[in-house]
Design a protein around this motif. Structure first.
Motif, PDB file in Angstrom:
ATOM      1  N   MET A   1      48.737 -33.186 -31.990  1.00 60.21           N
ATOM      2  CA  MET A   1      49.868 -34.091 -31.961  1.00 60.21           C
ATOM      3  C   MET A   1      50.107 -34.494 -30.508  1.00 60.21           C
ATOM      4  O   MET A   1      50.069 -33.675 -29.612  1.00 60.21           O
ATOM      5  CB  MET A   1      51.093 -33.407 -32.573  1.00 60.21           C
ATOM      6  N   ASN A   2      50.396 -35.729 -30.299  1.00 56.43           N
ATOM      7  CA  ASN A   2      50.644 -36.250 -28.970  1.00 56.43           C
ATOM      8  C   ASN A   2      51.869 -35.591 -28.352  1.00 56.43           C
ATOM      9  O   ASN A   2      52.836 -35.278 -29.033  1.00 56.43           O
ATOM     10  CB  ASN A   2      50.842 -37.764 -29.084  1.00 56.43           C
ATOM     11  N   ILE A   3      51.831 -35.377 -27.036  1.00 55.77           N
ATOM     12  CA  ILE A   3      52.927 -34.673 -26.362  1.00 55.77           C
ATOM     13  C   ILE A   3      54.247 -35.437 -26.448  1.00 55.77           C
ATOM     14  O   ILE A   3      55.317 -34.831 -26.551  1.00 55.77           O
ATOM     15  CB  ILE A   3      52.561 -34.344 -24.900  1.00 55.77           C
ATOM     16  N   GLN A   4      54.200 -36.769 -26.436  1.00 55.39           N
ATOM     17  CA  GLN A   4      55.430 -37.533 -26.543  1.00 55.39           C
ATOM     18  C   GLN A   4      56.050 -37.386 -27.928  1.00 55.39           C
ATOM     19  O   GLN A   4      57.261 -37.276 -28.061  1.00 55.39           O
ATOM     20  CB  GLN A   4      55.187 -39.025 -26.253  1.00 55.39           C
ATOM     21  N   VAL A   5      55.224 -37.378 -28.954  1.00 51.18           N
ATOM     22  CA  VAL A   5      55.725 -37.222 -30.320  1.00 51.18           C
ATOM     23  C   VAL A   5      56.323 -35.831 -30.496  1.00 51.18           C
ATOM     24  O   VAL A   5      57.393 -35.670 -31.085  1.00 51.18           O
ATOM     25  CB  VAL A   5      54.598 -37.477 -31.345  1.00 51.18           C
ATOM     26  N   SER A   6      55.657 -34.834 -29.954  1.00 48.50           N
ATOM     27  CA  SER A   6      56.172 -33.462 -30.042  1.00 48.50           C
ATOM     28  C   SER A   6      57.507 -33.334 -29.320  1.00 48.50           C
ATOM     29  O   SER A   6      58.425 -32.665 -29.802  1.00 48.50           O
ATOM     30  CB  SER A   6      55.177 -32.481 -29.434  1.00 48.50           C
ATOM     31  N   GLY A   7      57.614 -33.967 -28.157  1.00 50.08           N
ATOM     32  CA  GLY A   7      58.856 -33.909 -27.398  1.00 50.08           C
ATOM     33  C   GLY A   7      60.004 -34.573 -28.126  1.00 50.08           C
ATOM     34  O   GLY A   7      61.121 -34.056 -28.153  1.00 50.08           O
ATOM     35  N   VAL A   8      59.742 -35.723 -28.726  1.00 46.21           N
ATOM     36  CA  VAL A   8      60.782 -36.432 -29.476  1.00 46.21           C
ATOM     37  C   VAL A   8      61.193 -35.621 -30.693  1.00 46.21           C
ATOM     38  O   VAL A   8      62.387 -35.498 -31.010  1.00 46.21           O
ATOM     39  CB  VAL A   8      60.300 -37.847 -29.883  1.00 46.21           C
ATOM     40  N   LEU A   9      60.215 -35.032 -31.391  1.00 48.73           N
ATOM     41  CA  LEU A   9      60.513 -34.200 -32.556  1.00 48.73           C
ATOM     42  C   LEU A   9      61.354 -32.992 -32.161  1.00 48.73           C
ATOM     43  O   LEU A   9      62.335 -32.657 -32.840  1.00 48.73           O
ATOM     44  CB  LEU A   9      59.196 -33.744 -33.202  1.00 48.73           C
ATOM     45  N   GLY A  10      61.003 -32.348 -31.065  1.00 49.01           N
ATOM     46  CA  GLY A  10      61.771 -31.209 -30.572  1.00 49.01           C
ATOM     47  C   GLY A  10      63.187 -31.596 -30.195  1.00 49.01           C
ATOM     48  O   GLY A  10      64.135 -30.861 -30.471  1.00 49.01           O
ATOM     49  N   LEU A  11      63.342 -32.760 -29.571  1.00 51.64           N
ATOM     50  CA  LEU A  11      64.664 -33.245 -29.195  1.00 51.64           C
ATOM     51  C   LEU A  11      65.517 -33.534 -30.423  1.00 51.64           C
ATOM     52  O   LEU A  11      66.704 -33.197 -30.461  1.00 51.64           O
ATOM     53  CB  LEU A  11      64.541 -34.500 -28.330  1.00 51.64           C
ATOM     54  N   LEU A  12      64.916 -34.125 -31.451  1.00 54.32           N
ATOM     55  CA  LEU A  12      65.651 -34.401 -32.689  1.00 54.32           C
ATOM     56  C   LEU A  12      66.102 -33.114 -33.373  1.00 54.32           C
ATOM     57  O   LEU A  12      67.226 -33.028 -33.878  1.00 54.32           O
ATOM     58  CB  LEU A  12      64.801 -35.240 -33.638  1.00 54.32           C
ATOM     59  N   ILE A  13      65.234 -32.111 -33.370  1.00 51.60           N
ATOM     60  CA  ILE A  13      65.596 -30.818 -33.963  1.00 51.60           C
ATOM     61  C   ILE A  13      66.725 -30.175 -33.167  1.00 51.60           C
ATOM     62  O   ILE A  13      67.669 -29.622 -33.732  1.00 51.60           O
ATOM     63  CB  ILE A  13      64.369 -29.892 -34.054  1.00 51.60           C
ATOM     64  N   LEU A  14      66.657 -30.252 -31.837  1.00 53.48           N
ATOM     65  CA  LEU A  14      67.714 -29.704 -30.992  1.00 53.48           C
ATOM     66  C   LEU A  14      69.050 -30.390 -31.265  1.00 53.48           C
ATOM     67  O   LEU A  14      70.084 -29.725 -31.410  1.00 53.48           O
ATOM     68  CB  LEU A  14      67.340 -29.857 -29.512  1.00 53.48           C
ATOM     69  N   ILE A  15      69.049 -31.703 -31.360  1.00 56.01           N
ATOM     70  CA  ILE A  15      70.275 -32.449 -31.647  1.00 56.01           C
ATOM     71  C   ILE A  15      70.835 -32.059 -33.015  1.00 56.01           C
ATOM     72  O   ILE A  15      72.038 -31.841 -33.165  1.00 56.01           O
ATOM     73  CB  ILE A  15      70.021 -33.966 -31.553  1.00 56.01           C
TER      74      ILE A  15
END
Length: 59
Positions: A1-15
């Motif tokens: 998985m691309n690092i940007q997609v992983s980062g966005v997914l992690g941010l959404l889970i955190l929110i």
């Protein structure tokens, strides 16, 4: 998985987790139930969020 997609997914889970914790704190549940839900959400970010959504305190 691309690092940007992983980062966005992690941010959404955190929110979503922060939103769930705020809702747990504002609920009318007992203090012990609030603590249990918050610990579940923090230790199991995705599963805890899903469980809280379906089984968590309301109101």
């Amino acid at each position: 998985m691309n690092i940007q997609v992983s980062g966005v997914l992690g941010l959404l889970i955190l929110i979503a987790d922060i939103w769930a914790i705020i809702n747990v704190i504002q609920s009318n549940a007992t203090t012990i139930k609030k603590v249990v839900w918050i610990v579940a959400i923090l230790l199991l970010p995705v599963l805890g969020l899903i469980l809280w959504f379906f089984l968590g305190p309301r109101g």
